[in-house]
Structure formats: structure tokens, C-alpha cells
Design an enzyme around this catalytic site. Structure first.
Site, short mmCIF file in Angstrom:
data_model
loop_
_atom_site.label_atom_id
_atom_site.label_comp_id
_atom_site.label_asym_id
_atom_site.label_seq_id
_atom_site.Cartn_x
_atom_site.Cartn_y
_atom_site.Cartn_z
N ASP A 37 -10.14 -3.46 -5.12
CA ASP A 37 -9.23 -2.51 -4.46
C ASP A 37 -9.21 -1.21 -5.27
O ASP A 37 -9.02 -1.24 -6.49
CB ASP A 37 -7.82 -3.12 -4.40
CG ASP A 37 -6.79 -2.22 -3.73
OD1 ASP A 37 -7.17 -1.17 -3.18
OD2 ASP A 37 -5.60 -2.59 -3.77
N HIS A 50 -7.95 -5.01 -0.85
CA HIS A 50 -6.84 -4.27 -0.29
C HIS A 50 -6.58 -4.68 1.17
O HIS A 50 -7.50 -4.75 1.97
CB HIS A 50 -7.11 -2.77 -0.36
CG HIS A 50 -5.91 -1.95 -0.03
ND1 HIS A 50 -4.97 -1.60 -0.98
CD2 HIS A 50 -5.45 -1.44 1.14
CE1 HIS A 50 -4.01 -0.90 -0.41
NE2 HIS A 50 -4.28 -0.79 0.88
N SER A 99 0.83 -1.20 0.00
CA SER A 99 0.00 0.00 0.00
C SER A 99 0.88 1.26 0.00
O SER A 99 1.67 1.46 -0.92
CB SER A 99 -0.95 -0.04 1.19
OG SER A 99 -1.96 0.92 1.08
#
Length: 403
Positions: free
Chosen positions: A343, A373, A189
Site C-alpha cells: 500500500d 489498500h 483511507s
């Protein structure tokens, strides 16, 4: 009795409404995932209330939750774990105890959390990096960089870059018996964003002689220009990371000024004088047909120059690695990119994979259709998910085969 039963019924209906989240049919363990999503939603609502009442900043409330996940550095029979500092930045160091035939591999890992949350000592990250060290018999450096809202860009980038540059010194590599030709930067991320930016910056740094062997980017955030990509539209209200939270993370990375968040939410934050940058994130050219679906590309809507002048970071390639030109990409190392169908950041990773491949960089792109995610974090405790183990194992397998 009737009134009590009615109240119980209404409370049950409200709870069911709150907990229920539509889960795609191909997802494993849907009820467990519903409960996890409901928990994240509740925490987000609590943070919103505290922020609106002026009790605590939104991100500070979320940070209390991540702080509760902290685990002390605990060594075991396979790995010695030490909290220390590299270049005055906190790191958690994992040193394998198994014998090695020669110099070891090394992974420098940057945690996720939207540049606002997380730390190397969180239980989920300690598990991931400990597992990496044990499975690969590798030295792992997990970095606890400084966070927003107290610190804004470029502090987070500078912290992880300082640690990387420090570790890549020949004397430090020698101290930890690391092979200088087998070092990787990795992250998930926001950490994937930082890893990509570090790999790019190292190419321009004449002071660093050691070259990275690889970079591994797990559902990375890579661009700030277009926050209305197909993946943002399709997943705006889905699992763990809705669009509204991602916009909060992006804007908070640069400033606590709400005007930038509002402009980003409406996708009107890029000034017309920066229009040339959109070529690097034009999804109509960079996404495969199966991800374009019924979406139609439209020209950008530009905002005023004032925000870009006050907060130029969101147009900086150190914050948005996709903004690097094709000519600068071809020298990047062997790359692993993991993206998830459900995501908002899916298309960032897909576009970067396509651009790197076009530039001649060897890329392995794993696109997981039944994942979301943050999934790689759910590998232990009551929130353990089979999909988390699949993603973690695939990441480790790639490192083992390529590093």
C-alpha cells in the site's frame, strides 16, 4: 478461418496481458485478485480517456461506478437503518435492536474514496457499518460528506467535524442511549485521514465536553509533504491504489488546478519556508529497519511558494494530521491503526503509530503483510476475499475489546 484464429489469438494475448498483474507469493486467491485489479485498471483507463476528451471529469467517471454500488437503507431483525441528517450533513444511522444492559457504545464512521468518491450508502460501507452495529450492539453514524471536485478542502473536514460535534452533544447521546465515555471515530483511507484530523481538532474545541474513547484508523492517508516514501516507491504500480491515483486524490482534495498535481507527482510542491515540517514525516527516523530496506533518505526538493500561497490546505494539519507537533499528540485517545504492506499509504500509518507511541498514547498497530489498500471492502459478492474478512474481523475485535 486462419485469419479469425489469428485475431482470436491476438485478442486473447492482449486480454491476458491486461488482466495479468504480478501478485506477491504470499497472497491468497491470486487469480481473483488479478481480475479485481484488472477491473479497477480498466475503469481508471476509461476515466482517463473521458477526462482527456473533455467528456467528464476523471473523478466524476469513477463516481458513476460508486453510485452504482448504492443500496437503500434496509433494516433487518438486528439493526434499524435510517438515512437522515446531522447538522445538515447526510448520515446513515444504524441502531441495534438487541437488548442492552446499559448505555450503548457508538462509532462515527467516515468512508474512504480519496475525498472524491464514495458514500455511506455504498454496498461495501453499508455492510461494514451494519456489521459493526450488529457485532458491537453499538450505534453507528456513517457520514456522507461532500466530495471533490465540486467541493475542496476544508469542506470534507468541516462536514465530518460538524456531524461529530453534533452527535457528541449530551442531548443527542442521551436520545440514542449512547454512553458518552464509549464513543469512537473511525475511517478507512481518506476516512482515516478525516478521523485522525477530527480527533486532533476535538482536543482544541472548548465547546465539546464529551471526550472520545478511541480512534480507529484503517490504512489512513496522513501527510502531504513526502509522496516519495519507501511505500510510495515500492507500491507505485501495485493493486487498487497506484501512486498516480493517490496523487490525483491528494491534489484534487485541494484544487482542480493541474499544476498542484504535477508538482506533487514530482514531489516538488512544498516551499522551502515550510521545511521545518519535514521533521514530522522524516521516515529515516520514524520507520523500522524492515521497512527502510535499501532505501536511502535524501533531503527534500523544494518547490515555489506560489502553490502553497494559492492552496495552503496541503500544509494544514486538518488535511495532514502527521504535521501536528509531538506536544499536541499526547492527549489523543486510545488508537488503533491498521496498515498493509502492499500500500502506498503504508508508511503514513506506521509513522503515526510510532509518533503516538513516543508521545505516550496507547496504540495497537496491526501491520498486515499479505494485504493491500482497500482490502477491508472486499467482504461480499463476487469480489469477496478472505483477506478482507480477516481485516474486518480484526478491526471489529479491537473495537469490541477497547471501546
Amino acid at each position: 478461418m486462419g485469419a479469425k484464429l489469428l485475431c482470436l489469438f491476438l485478442a486473447s494475448v492482449l486480454l491476458a496481458y491486461y488482466v495479468y498483474t504480478p501478485i506477491p507469493e504470499d497472497f491468497e486467491e491470486p487469480w481473483k485478485l488479478m481480475l479485481i485489479t484488472a477491473s479497477f485498471r480498466a475503469i481508471g483507463h476509461l476515466a482517463e480517456v473521458a477526462d482527456r476528451l473533455g467528456l467528464m471529469h476523471y473523478m466524476e467517471v469513477l463516481m458513476l461506478i460508486t453510485a452504482a454500488e448504492y443500496v437503500a437503507p434496509m433494516s433487518d431483525e438486528n439493526v434499524t437503518v435510517i438515512d437522515t441528517e446531522f447538522s445538515n450533513i447526510a448520515v446513515r444511522l444504524y441502531l441495534p435492536q438487541k437488548a442492552s444492559d446499559g448505555l450503548r457504545r457508538a462509532v462515527i464512521y467516515f468512508h474512504g474514496g480519496g475525498w472524491c468518491l464514495g458514500q455511506a450508502g455504498m454496498k461495501s460501507y453499508d455492510h461494514l457499518t451494519r456489521w459493526t452495529s450488529n457485532r458491537l450492539n453499538a450505534v453507528v453514524v456513517s457520514v456522507s460528506y461532500r466530495l471533490a471536485p465540486k467541493y475542496h478542502f476544508p469542506v470534507q473536514f468541516e462536514d465530518v467535524y460538524s456531524v461529530t460535534k453534533f452527535f457528541l452533544q449530551s442531548s443527542i447521546l442521551s436520545q440514542y442511549e449512547v454512553d458518552p465515555e464509549r464513543v469512537c471515530v473511525a475511517g478507512d483511507s481518506a476516512g482515516g485521514n478525516l478521523a485522525a484530523a477530527v480527533a486532533q481538532q476535538l482536543l482544541e474545541d472548548t465547546e465539546v465536553e464529551t471526550k472520545l474513547k478511541a480512534q480507529a484508523l484503517i490504512y489512513p492517508a496522513l501527510q502531504t509533504l513526502d509522496l516519495n516514501l519507501p511505500s510510495y516507491q515500492e507500491n507505485k504500480n501495485k493493486l487498487i491504489l497506484p501512486k498516480s491515483l493517490m496523487v490525483k486524490f491528494w491534489s484534487e482534495y485541494f484544487t482542480s488546478d493541474s499544476s498542484l498535481r504535477e508538482a506533487m507527482a514530482s514531489n516538488r510542491h512544498v516551499p522551502v519556508e515550510s521545511s521545518h515540517l519535514f521533521q514530522f514525516v522524516n521516515w529515516s527516523n520514524l520507520l523500522p529497519e524492515e521497512l527502510k530496506k535499501d532505501h536511502v533518505y535524501s533531503s527534500p526538493t523544494y518547490g515555489s511558494s506560489e502553490l502553497a500561497q494559492k492552496y495552503p490546505g496541503f500544509l494544514d494539519r486538518r488535511a495532514a494530521p502527521l504535521l501536528v507537533s509531538d506536544a499536541q499528540l499526547h492527549r489523543l485517545p486510545l488508537t488503533y491503526i491498521l496498515t498493509c504492506e502492499h500500500d502506498v499509504l503504508r508508511d503514513d500509518g506506521v509513522m503515526y503509530a510510532r509518533r503516538l507511541q513516543a508521545a505516550g498514547v496507547p496504540v495497537t498497530h496491526d501491520h498486515i503483510k499479505d494485504a493491500f489498500h482497500g482490502a477491508i471492502m472486499f467482504v461480499s459478492g463476487p469480489a469477496e476475499l478472505a483477506v478482507g474478512h480477516r481485516l474486518l474481523n480484526r478491526y471489529i475485535e479491537w473495537l469490541n475489546e477497547n471501546l
